[in-house]
Design a protein around this motif. Sequence first.
Motif, PDB file in Angstrom:
ATOM      1  N   THR A  48       0.846  -1.185   0.000  1.00 22.45           N
ATOM      2  CA  THR A  48       0.000   0.000   0.000  1.00 22.45           C
ATOM      3  C   THR A  48       0.886   1.240   0.000  1.00 22.45           C
ATOM      4  OG1 THR A  48      -0.134  -0.006   2.430  1.00 22.45           O
ATOM      5  CG2 THR A  48      -1.916  -1.096   1.201  1.00 22.45           C
ATOM      6  N   VAL A  49       0.507   2.226  -0.801  1.00 28.59           N
ATOM      7  CA  VAL A  49       1.183   3.516  -0.821  1.00 28.59           C
ATOM      8  C   VAL A  49       0.290   4.499  -0.071  1.00 28.59           C
ATOM      9  CG1 VAL A  49       2.181   5.322  -2.253  1.00 28.59           C
ATOM     10  CG2 VAL A  49       2.260   2.945  -3.024  1.00 28.59           C
ATOM     11  N   ASN A  50       0.857   5.189   0.919  1.00 26.93           N
ATOM     12  CA  ASN A  50       0.062   5.998   1.841  1.00 26.93           C
ATOM     13  C   ASN A  50       0.558   7.439   1.892  1.00 26.93           C
ATOM     14  OD1 ASN A  50      -1.414   3.681   3.654  1.00 26.93           O
ATOM     15  ND2 ASN A  50       0.656   3.054   3.077  1.00 26.93           N
ATOM     16  N   ASN A  51      -0.373   8.408   1.814  1.00 30.68           N
ATOM     17  CA  ASN A  51       0.005   9.817   1.972  1.00 30.68           C
ATOM     18  C   ASN A  51       0.341  10.113   3.428  1.00 30.68           C
ATOM     19  OD1 ASN A  51       0.530  12.287   0.761  1.00 30.68           O
ATOM     20  ND2 ASN A  51      -1.533  13.080   1.139  1.00 30.68           N
ATOM     21  N   HIS A  52      -0.502   9.716   4.348  1.00 32.20           N
ATOM     22  CA  HIS A  52      -0.267   9.689   5.804  1.00 32.20           C
ATOM     23  C   HIS A  52       0.199  11.024   6.373  1.00 32.20           C
ATOM     24  CE1 HIS A  52       1.157   7.030   9.394  1.00 32.20           C
ATOM     25  NE2 HIS A  52      -0.006   7.598   9.592  1.00 32.20           N
ATOM     26  N   VAL A  53      -0.642  12.050   6.208  1.00 32.89           N
ATOM     27  CA  VAL A  53      -0.416  13.356   6.847  1.00 32.89           C
ATOM     28  C   VAL A  53      -1.130  13.308   8.188  1.00 32.89           C
ATOM     29  CG1 VAL A  53      -0.692  15.847   6.635  1.00 32.89           C
ATOM     30  CG2 VAL A  53      -0.350  14.448   4.576  1.00 32.89           C
ATOM     31  N   TRP A  54      -0.383  13.285   9.282  1.00 38.55           N
ATOM     32  CA  TRP A  54      -0.996  13.007  10.574  1.00 38.55           C
ATOM     33  C   TRP A  54      -0.648  14.005  11.669  1.00 38.55           C
ATOM     34  CZ3 TRP A  54       2.127  12.337  14.808  1.00 38.55           C
ATOM     35  CH2 TRP A  54       3.487  12.124  14.565  1.00 38.55           C
ATOM     36  N   HIS A  88       4.578   6.856   2.724  1.00 36.65           N
ATOM     37  CA  HIS A  88       5.352   5.621   2.730  1.00 36.65           C
ATOM     38  C   HIS A  88       4.681   4.522   1.921  1.00 36.65           C
ATOM     39  CE1 HIS A  88       2.443   4.939   6.020  1.00 36.65           C
ATOM     40  NE2 HIS A  88       2.548   3.656   5.694  1.00 36.65           N
ATOM     41  N   VAL A  89       5.450   3.486   1.667  1.00 36.53           N
ATOM     42  CA  VAL A  89       4.925   2.245   1.105  1.00 36.53           C
ATOM     43  C   VAL A  89       4.988   1.194   2.206  1.00 36.53           C
ATOM     44  CG1 VAL A  89       7.202   1.688   0.140  1.00 36.53           C
ATOM     45  CG2 VAL A  89       5.173   0.497  -0.700  1.00 36.53           C
ATOM     46  N   GLY A  90       3.899   0.444   2.387  1.00 33.03           N
ATOM     47  CA  GLY A  90       3.826  -0.515   3.475  1.00 33.03           C
ATOM     48  C   GLY A  90       3.586  -1.936   2.996  1.00 33.03           C
ATOM     49  N   PHE A  91       4.053  -2.908   3.809  1.00 35.31           N
ATOM     50  CA  PHE A  91       3.909  -4.329   3.502  1.00 35.31           C
ATOM     51  C   PHE A  91       3.695  -5.085   4.801  1.00 35.31           C
ATOM     52  CE2 PHE A  91       5.715  -8.607   3.081  1.00 35.31           C
ATOM     53  CZ  PHE A  91       5.143  -9.053   1.896  1.00 35.31           C
ATOM     54  N   ASP A  92       2.703  -5.983   4.842  1.00 37.77           N
ATOM     55  CA  ASP A  92       2.432  -6.802   6.030  1.00 37.77           C
ATOM     56  C   ASP A  92       3.227  -8.101   5.962  1.00 37.77           C
ATOM     57  OD1 ASP A  92       0.631  -5.001   7.209  1.00 37.77           O
ATOM     58  OD2 ASP A  92      -1.023  -5.766   5.995  1.00 37.77           O
ATOM     59  N   HIS A 209       4.649  -5.481  10.342  1.00 35.93           N
ATOM     60  CA  HIS A 209       4.496  -4.518   9.244  1.00 35.93           C
ATOM     61  C   HIS A 209       5.829  -3.835   8.969  1.00 35.93           C
ATOM     62  CE1 HIS A 209       2.066  -1.934   6.628  1.00 35.93           C
ATOM     63  NE2 HIS A 209       2.798  -0.918   7.030  1.00 35.93           N
ATOM     64  N   ILE A 210       6.133  -3.652   7.680  1.00 37.40           N
ATOM     65  CA  ILE A 210       7.358  -2.967   7.258  1.00 37.40           C
ATOM     66  C   ILE A 210       6.963  -1.825   6.340  1.00 37.40           C
ATOM     67  CG2 ILE A 210       9.528  -3.172   5.999  1.00 37.40           C
ATOM     68  CD1 ILE A 210       9.527  -6.167   6.755  1.00 37.40           C
ATOM     69  N   ALA A 211       7.347  -0.615   6.725  1.00 38.45           N
ATOM     70  CA  ALA A 211       7.065   0.572   5.928  1.00 38.45           C
ATOM     71  C   ALA A 211       8.375   1.260   5.557  1.00 38.45           C
ATOM     72  CB  ALA A 211       6.170   1.545   6.698  1.00 38.45           C
ATOM     73  N   PHE A 212       8.349   1.982   4.433  1.00 39.44           N
ATOM     74  CA  PHE A 212       9.501   2.777   4.009  1.00 39.44           C
ATOM     75  C   PHE A 212       9.009   4.080   3.395  1.00 39.44           C
ATOM     76  CE2 PHE A 212      12.136   4.290   0.515  1.00 39.44           C
ATOM     77  CZ  PHE A 212      13.295   4.599   1.203  1.00 39.44           C
ATOM     78  N   GLY A 213       9.622   5.188   3.814  1.00 39.25           N
ATOM     79  CA  GLY A 213       9.230   6.470   3.251  1.00 39.25           C
ATOM     80  C   GLY A 213       9.971   7.631   3.869  1.00 39.25           C
ATOM     81  N   PHE A 214       9.311   8.791   3.851  1.00 41.32           N
ATOM     82  CA  PHE A 214       9.924  10.042   4.298  1.00 41.32           C
ATOM     83  C   PHE A 214       9.147  10.593   5.490  1.00 41.32           C
ATOM     84  CE2 PHE A 214      10.022   9.712  -0.377  1.00 41.32           C
ATOM     85  CZ  PHE A 214      11.383   9.596  -0.586  1.00 41.32           C
ATOM     86  N   GLU A 215       9.814  10.749   6.619  1.00 41.81           N
ATOM     87  CA  GLU A 215       9.189  11.361   7.788  1.00 41.81           C
ATOM     88  C   GLU A 215       9.527  12.851   7.737  1.00 41.81           C
ATOM     89  OE1 GLU A 215       8.394   9.484  11.937  1.00 41.81           O
ATOM     90  OE2 GLU A 215      10.368  10.406  12.000  1.00 41.81           O
ATOM     91  N   ILE A 216       8.511  13.671   7.485  1.00 40.47           N
ATOM     92  CA  ILE A 216       8.731  15.082   7.183  1.00 40.47           C
ATOM     93  C   ILE A 216       8.263  15.949   8.354  1.00 40.47           C
ATOM     94  CG2 ILE A 216       8.309  16.941   5.544  1.00 40.47           C
ATOM     95  CD1 ILE A 216       7.520  14.768   3.493  1.00 40.47           C
ATOM     96  N   THR A 217       9.175  16.788   8.838  1.00 43.66           N
ATOM     97  CA  THR A 217       8.857  17.755   9.884  1.00 43.66           C
ATOM     98  C   THR A 217       8.584  19.125   9.295  1.00 43.66           C
ATOM     99  OG1 THR A 217      10.101  16.591  11.602  1.00 43.66           O
ATOM    100  CG2 THR A 217       9.764  18.947  11.924  1.00 43.66           C
ATOM    101  N   SER A 218       9.426  19.607   8.397  1.00 45.75           N
ATOM    102  CA  SER A 218       9.205  20.907   7.768  1.00 45.75           C
ATOM    103  C   SER A 218       9.695  20.883   6.326  1.00 45.75           C
ATOM    104  CB  SER A 218       9.906  22.025   8.545  1.00 45.75           C
ATOM    105  OG  SER A 218      11.295  21.812   8.611  1.00 45.75           O
ATOM    106  N   SER A 219       8.910  21.553   5.456  1.00 48.11           N
ATOM    107  CA  SER A 219       9.247  21.650   4.029  1.00 48.11           C
ATOM    108  C   SER A 219       8.566  22.889   3.451  1.00 48.11           C
ATOM    109  CB  SER A 219       8.810  20.387   3.281  1.00 48.11           C
ATOM    110  OG  SER A 219       7.413  20.146   3.466  1.00 48.11           O
ATOM    111  N   ALA A 220       8.696  24.000   4.158  1.00 55.04           N
ATOM    112  CA  ALA A 220       7.982  25.223   3.800  1.00 55.04           C
ATOM    113  C   ALA A 220       8.324  25.671   2.382  1.00 55.04           C
ATOM    114  CB  ALA A 220       8.308  26.334   4.801  1.00 55.04           C
TER     115      ALA A 220
END
Length: 234
Positions: A48-54, A88-92, A209-220
Motif C-alpha cells: 500500500t502507498v500511503n500519503n499519511h499526513v498526521w 510511505h509504502v507498506g507491507f504486512d 508490518h514494514i514501511a519505508f518512506g519520508f518522515e517530514i517535519t518541515s518543508s515550507a
Amino acid sequence: MRRRSLLTAALTAPLATAGAVGALQSPAQAANWSSSDNWGKWTDGAYTVNNHVWGSGAGPQSIWANSHSNWGVWADHPNTGGVKSYPHVGFDLGRDVWNMGNVSSNHNVTVPSGSGLSYCTTFDVWGNGTDHEIMIWTQWHGAVGAIGSYVTDVNLGGRDWALYQGSNGANAVYSFLARNHTTDSWVDITAHCQWLVANGRMPQVSIDHIAFGFEITSSAGGHNFNCNSYELWT
C-alpha cells in the motif's frame, strides 16, 4: 497506525541529491494514482502507498504513484517542530522475529536540501502490532533526531549504525541511524530486528508490518520527495 511525537537530539549531515521546489513534478500528471487526501491510500498487489499526513499543524501534501516502487510526494509543511507526515509504502509480514527469513530492502530516493527543511528517509518496522517500533534511518536533513538515548554503535549488513532507544509514550522505539548517509541504499532488516532481541533490547516479537518512506517535519514553500525505486525481499 500510531506515530511518534516531536523529535529530539538535533543531528545534521549534508545531502548529495536535491529535489525540485514547487508544484508536483511531471510524473504525478501521468501517474497511475494520485491524491491530496491526508489519509489517501492506494493498493499495488501486497503493498500500500500511503500519503499519511498526521501531525499537528501540517500543511498541504499530495502523493502520486506509478507502482509501490516508483512514487513521490510534494509537501508544504511549515517550519515548526513536530513530525507532520510519513508518506510511505507498506507491507504486512506477520512472522516471528526468529523465523522472519532473510528480509532486506533496496531503495533509491531523490530528496531536497536547503535551509528550513527537516526530514528523514526511514524504514518503520512494527513488532507485535504497534507495541514495538524499529526505525532505520538511511539519511536525514535538518534539525531532526531520534527518540530516547544513544545506546551503542553496531555494524549490521556491512554498515555502521548508531542505536537510540526510548519511548514516545505509546510504544517502545528503537532507532538505527546510519553513520554514513546515502540516497541509494541496501538494508538488512532481519539483522536489525534480530540484533535487538539477541542483545536483550527487545522481546521476541512478531514482525508484523514494514514501511519505508519520508518522515517530514518541515518543508515550507513546497518540496518534492521521490522514491525512484524500492524493492523488499521477504
